[in-house]
Design a protein around this motif. Structure first.
Motif, short mmCIF file in Angstrom:
data_model
loop_
_atom_site.label_atom_id
_atom_site.label_comp_id
_atom_site.label_asym_id
_atom_site.label_seq_id
_atom_site.Cartn_x
_atom_site.Cartn_y
_atom_site.Cartn_z
N LYS A 142 0.83 -1.20 0.00
CA LYS A 142 0.00 0.00 0.00
C LYS A 142 0.87 1.25 0.00
O LYS A 142 0.62 2.22 -0.74
N GLU B 234 1.23 4.25 -3.00
CA GLU B 234 0.95 5.67 -2.76
C GLU B 234 2.19 6.55 -3.00
O GLU B 234 2.14 7.75 -2.76
N ALA C 10 -4.64 -0.32 3.86
CA ALA C 10 -5.14 0.93 3.26
C ALA C 10 -5.61 1.90 4.34
O ALA C 10 -5.34 3.11 4.27
N ARG C 11 -6.32 1.40 5.36
CA ARG C 11 -6.80 2.28 6.42
C ARG C 11 -5.64 2.84 7.23
O ARG C 11 -5.69 4.00 7.68
N TRP D 254 -2.59 3.48 6.16
CA TRP D 254 -1.97 4.55 5.37
C TRP D 254 -2.84 5.81 5.41
O TRP D 254 -2.33 6.92 5.58
N GLU D 255 -4.13 5.64 5.25
CA GLU D 255 -5.05 6.79 5.26
C GLU D 255 -5.05 7.48 6.62
O GLU D 255 -5.13 8.71 6.70
N ALA E 189 -1.83 9.49 6.75
CA ALA E 189 -1.80 10.57 5.76
C ALA E 189 -2.98 11.53 5.88
O ALA E 189 -2.96 12.61 5.27
N GLU F 110 -6.02 10.88 4.77
CA GLU F 110 -6.71 10.76 3.49
C GLU F 110 -7.81 9.70 3.57
O GLU F 110 -8.00 9.05 4.59
N GLY F 111 -8.52 9.50 2.43
CA GLY F 111 -9.50 8.42 2.33
C GLY F 111 -10.57 8.49 3.41
O GLY F 111 -11.10 9.56 3.72
N CYS G 145 -10.26 8.33 6.46
CA CYS G 145 -9.81 9.04 7.65
C CYS G 145 -9.70 10.54 7.43
O CYS G 145 -9.39 11.28 8.36
N LYS G 146 -9.97 10.99 6.23
CA LYS G 146 -9.84 12.41 5.93
C LYS G 146 -10.87 13.22 6.70
O LYS G 146 -12.06 12.94 6.69
#
Length: 274
Positions: A22, A26, A218-219, A221-222, A225, A227-228, A230-231
């Motif tokens: 992941k 990115e 993925a979660r 990383w989000e 960051a 993002e996604g 979690c933004k």
């Protein structure tokens, strides 16, 4: 934006490998810490990955030497992700890496200077035949919570990641009489009791766990960051992953509130009255 640099141990399998993939997708960089570099899969033999041999049994001196190599790999390290169950190994790692993190310039990219310690659903709920493993996770939760407060003035963050049951090799090999690193060995005196039922449950769900490691990666990383999914979320001090983890977290919280209610007259009576 300058790519983040992730330090990920256990990077050649399971959730660690999924997180590496992941991160690479990115556009970030990875220091892949593994016990056996010769066993690294081909999809990690790419640009953007620096493989280093790493073992939690390293002495403090060996850990310092390792940290120098890790930080030299890409010239800096902004985000560190640690996947381990050994409390003392994680402590040695934190003690070694933290001076480097504190010395870095003020973070500019979202998630810079984030320490993620892999905890577990077992970090806030202990289970029969699993007490010692859960104890290491309870300890890790405590270490991470205090660490978060200590390093906040430096613009750094520390968070326990708390996955439930994910479909990795975590439960493989637990059926032997000697047990495994995660389960106590079976004893005849407990046959037919909750301790052995818990073991049988773990064996039954191996390979059928509901959690998808790729989605967990993925979660994570989000989360780092911003993002996604979690933004825009309010930053919290923990990251539960999996429906089972979130459900159990709610249950534990409700039990704590109810316990405080039931015993309010008791705990409120024990202070000095002056």
């Amino acid at each position: 934006m300058t790519p983040r640099v992730w330090h990920i141990s256990g990077a050649n399998s399971g959730l660690g490998l999924e997180l590496v993939l992941k991160v690479l997708k990115e556009g970030d960089l990875v220091v892949a810490a593994v016990r056996s570099p010769s066993k690294v899969p081909n999809n990690l033999k790419v640009d953007g990955v620096k493989v280093l041999q790493y073992d939690l049994s390293f002495s403090q001196e060996e850990m310092h030497s390792y940290a120098e190599k890790a930080f030299a790999a890409f010239g800096h390290a902004q985000v560190r992700t640690q996947f381990d169950i050994n409390v003392f190994g994680i402590l040695r790692t934190i003690r070694t890496f933290l001076p480097h993190l504190r010395a870095q310039p003020a973070a500019t990219a979202p998630g810079s200077g984030t320490i993620l310690n892999l905890s577990s659903i077992g970090g806030y709920r202990s289970y029969p035949s699993n007490g010692i493993y859960c104890a290491t996770k309870f300890a890790l939760e405590a270490i991470t919570e205090s660490l978060a407060a200590e390093i906040a003035p430096f613009g750094l963050r520390a968070v326990p990641v708390e996955p439930g049951y994910f479909r990795t090799s975590f439960l493989s090999g637990v059926s032997g009489d000697a047990g495994s690193g995660n389960l106590a060995p079976p004893m005849q005196v407990y046959e037919g009791m909750v301790a052995h039922e818990a073991r049988r449950h773990m064996l039954a769900v191996d390979g059928k766990q509901p959690g998808n490691p790729a989605e967990a990666a993925a979660r994570i990383w989000e989360f780092v960051a911003g993002e996604g999914l979690c933004k825009g979320n309010e930053w919290r001090g923990r990251l539960p992953l999996g429906r089972d983890a979130g459900t159990e977290m709610r249950r534990v919280g409700e039990e704590m509130v109810e316990t405080a209610r039931v015993y309010e007259d008791v705990w409120a009576s024990t202070d000095f009255q002056d």
